[in-house]
Scaffold this active site. Structure first.
Site, short mmCIF file in Angstrom:
data_model
loop_
_atom_site.label_atom_id
_atom_site.label_comp_id
_atom_site.label_asym_id
_atom_site.label_seq_id
_atom_site.Cartn_x
_atom_site.Cartn_y
_atom_site.Cartn_z
N SER A 99 28.44 2.88 62.15
CA SER A 99 29.28 1.70 61.96
C SER A 99 28.79 0.97 60.71
O SER A 99 27.59 0.77 60.55
CB SER A 99 29.15 0.75 63.15
OG SER A 99 29.56 -0.55 62.78
N ASP A 129 34.72 -1.27 62.32
CA ASP A 129 34.90 -2.30 63.35
C ASP A 129 35.88 -3.36 62.86
O ASP A 129 35.55 -4.21 62.04
CB ASP A 129 33.54 -2.93 63.68
CG ASP A 129 32.71 -2.00 64.54
OD1 ASP A 129 33.21 -1.57 65.59
OD2 ASP A 129 31.57 -1.69 64.15
N MET A 184 37.94 -6.55 63.42
CA MET A 184 37.91 -7.76 64.27
C MET A 184 38.84 -8.79 63.67
O MET A 184 38.84 -8.99 62.45
CB MET A 184 36.49 -8.31 64.34
CG MET A 184 35.45 -7.30 64.81
SD MET A 184 33.85 -8.07 65.04
CE MET A 184 32.82 -6.64 65.36
N MET A 237 39.31 -4.20 67.51
CA MET A 237 38.97 -5.33 68.39
C MET A 237 39.88 -6.47 67.99
O MET A 237 39.46 -7.46 67.36
CB MET A 237 37.49 -5.68 68.23
CG MET A 237 36.57 -4.65 68.88
SD MET A 237 34.86 -4.77 68.31
CE MET A 237 34.99 -3.84 66.79
N GLY A 260 31.77 -7.92 69.05
CA GLY A 260 31.83 -9.06 68.13
C GLY A 260 30.75 -9.01 67.06
O GLY A 260 30.99 -9.39 65.93
N GLY A 308 27.04 -6.90 65.49
CA GLY A 308 26.03 -5.86 65.51
C GLY A 308 24.69 -6.45 65.89
O GLY A 308 24.52 -7.68 65.92
N GLY A 309 23.76 -5.59 66.19
CA GLY A 309 22.38 -6.04 66.42
C GLY A 309 22.09 -6.62 67.78
O GLY A 309 21.02 -7.20 68.00
N ASP A 356 29.09 2.31 72.22
CA ASP A 356 29.04 1.45 71.03
C ASP A 356 28.30 0.16 71.38
O ASP A 356 28.75 -0.60 72.24
CB ASP A 356 30.49 1.15 70.61
CG ASP A 356 30.58 0.37 69.31
OD1 ASP A 356 29.53 0.09 68.70
OD2 ASP A 356 31.71 0.05 68.91
N GLY A 357 27.18 -0.03 70.69
CA GLY A 357 26.46 -1.29 70.83
C GLY A 357 25.03 -1.10 71.30
O GLY A 357 24.79 -0.55 72.39
N GLY A 358 24.09 -1.49 70.46
CA GLY A 358 22.69 -1.46 70.85
C GLY A 358 22.06 -0.09 70.90
O GLY A 358 21.01 0.09 71.54
N SER A 371 23.42 -1.44 63.23
CA SER A 371 22.27 -2.08 62.57
C SER A 371 21.05 -1.16 62.46
O SER A 371 20.34 -1.22 61.45
CB SER A 371 21.90 -3.36 63.33
OG SER A 371 21.73 -3.09 64.70
C1 DX5 Z 1 30.25 -4.40 68.10
C2 DX5 Z 1 30.78 -3.23 67.29
C3 DX5 Z 1 29.78 -2.19 67.03
C4 DX5 Z 1 28.58 -2.62 66.25
C5 DX5 Z 1 27.42 -1.82 66.71
O1 DX5 Z 1 31.28 -5.26 68.41
O2 DX5 Z 1 31.90 -2.64 67.94
O3 DX5 Z 1 30.36 -1.03 66.45
O4 DX5 Z 1 28.71 -2.46 64.86
O5 DX5 Z 1 26.31 -2.34 66.09
P1 DX5 Z 1 24.85 -2.13 66.68
O6 DX5 Z 1 24.58 -0.65 66.61
O7 DX5 Z 1 24.01 -2.93 65.75
O8 DX5 Z 1 24.84 -2.65 68.07
ZN ZN Z 2 32.63 -0.58 67.22
#
Ligand code: DX5
Ligand code: ZN
Length: 223
Positions: free
Chosen positions: A8, A35, A37, A68, A142, A144-145, A170-172, A193
């Site tokens: 991402s 992503d 948004m 999103m 919403g 990253g990180g 997706d996420g973390g 991230s």
């Molecule tokens: C969060 C996004 C993710 C995000 C993941 O809303 O959909 O794709 O970029 O980022 P990390 O890997 O930092 O959680």
């Molecule tokens: Zn995503």
């Protein structure tokens, strides 16, 4: 099966996205997760279809548009025309997701559906016949990180027991969580991230090692 890493670019330097995408592709990551948004479904506003088109023409690559947005139906044609290869909409964003997935496929694109951590996975059951991808959010979308909500990986297990459709999280996802991701049977993992903290080749090697060093034993998963 190895977990495929899908980068991402949300956490990348947005003043430098063309170069970032070239670097990711050169590192062997062939699919870019965008992503999208809208400041409504989630507070931040990020990327539109034009950015996808410009990145694709400047750098190439396969693009996975994660919408999103509150009215995904208004974006499908735009992202399809821009060159998205995969378009994923949120279950929570539309009352007739089956129809949206059909529409995405009729545009010649792969159709994904995503669920937030608070959405029960059983809601995906009526989409088994149409979805090309199930995207299980492992953070509230919403930003990253954020830290992974690891209990969301149970949804992956539930899906893998029922369908052969690829499952993405997706996420973390990072070096601490990748082993659990692999153990859950995830096919594709979005990594944001974590990819931009340090040397990309080294980070990727460590992530892949975490994904592989996860044998399931009769005693259960390693601690
Ligand atoms: C969060 C996004 C993710 C995000 C993941 O809303 O959909 O794709 O970029 O980022 P990390 O890997 O930092 O959680
Ligand atoms: Zn995503």
């Amino acid at each position: 099966m190895a977990v495929k890493i899908v980068p991402s670019i949300l956490s990348a330097d947005q003043a430098d996205l063309g170069a970032v995408v070239r670097r990711l592709l050169a590192a062997g990551l062939d699919t870019i997760h965008l992503d999208v948004m809208d400041g409504n479904f989630v507070p931040p506003i990020t990327f539109g279809a034009k950015l996808l088109a410009d990145l694709k023409s400047a750098a190439g690559g396969v693009y996975d548009a994660h919408l999103m947005v509150a009215r995904p139906e208004a974006q499908l044609e735009l992202f399809a025309e821009a060159g998205a290869d995969w378009i994923t909409v949120h279950q929570e964003a539309a009352p007739h997701v089956h129809r949206l997935l059909d529409r995405i496929k009729s545009l010649g694109k792969k159709a994904g559906v995503s669920i937030n951590p608070g959405t029960p996975v059983v809601q995906l059951e009526t989409l088994f016949d149409v979805a090309d991808l199930f995207l299980v959010m492992t953070v509230n979308p919403g930003w990253g990180g954020q830290g992974m909500i690891e209990s969301c990986l149970d949804k992956v297990r539930w899906l893998k027991e029922r369908v052969e459709t690829p499952v993405m999280v997706d996420g973390g996802v990072n070096e601490k969580t990748m082993a659990a991701v692999a153990r859950a049977g995830v096919d594709l993992a979005v990594v944001g991230s974590a990819l931009f903290q340090g040397n990309l080749t080294e980070v990727l090697a460590r992530l892949r090692a975490c994904a592989e060093a996860t044998p399931l034993t009769a005693d259960g998963p390693p601690a």
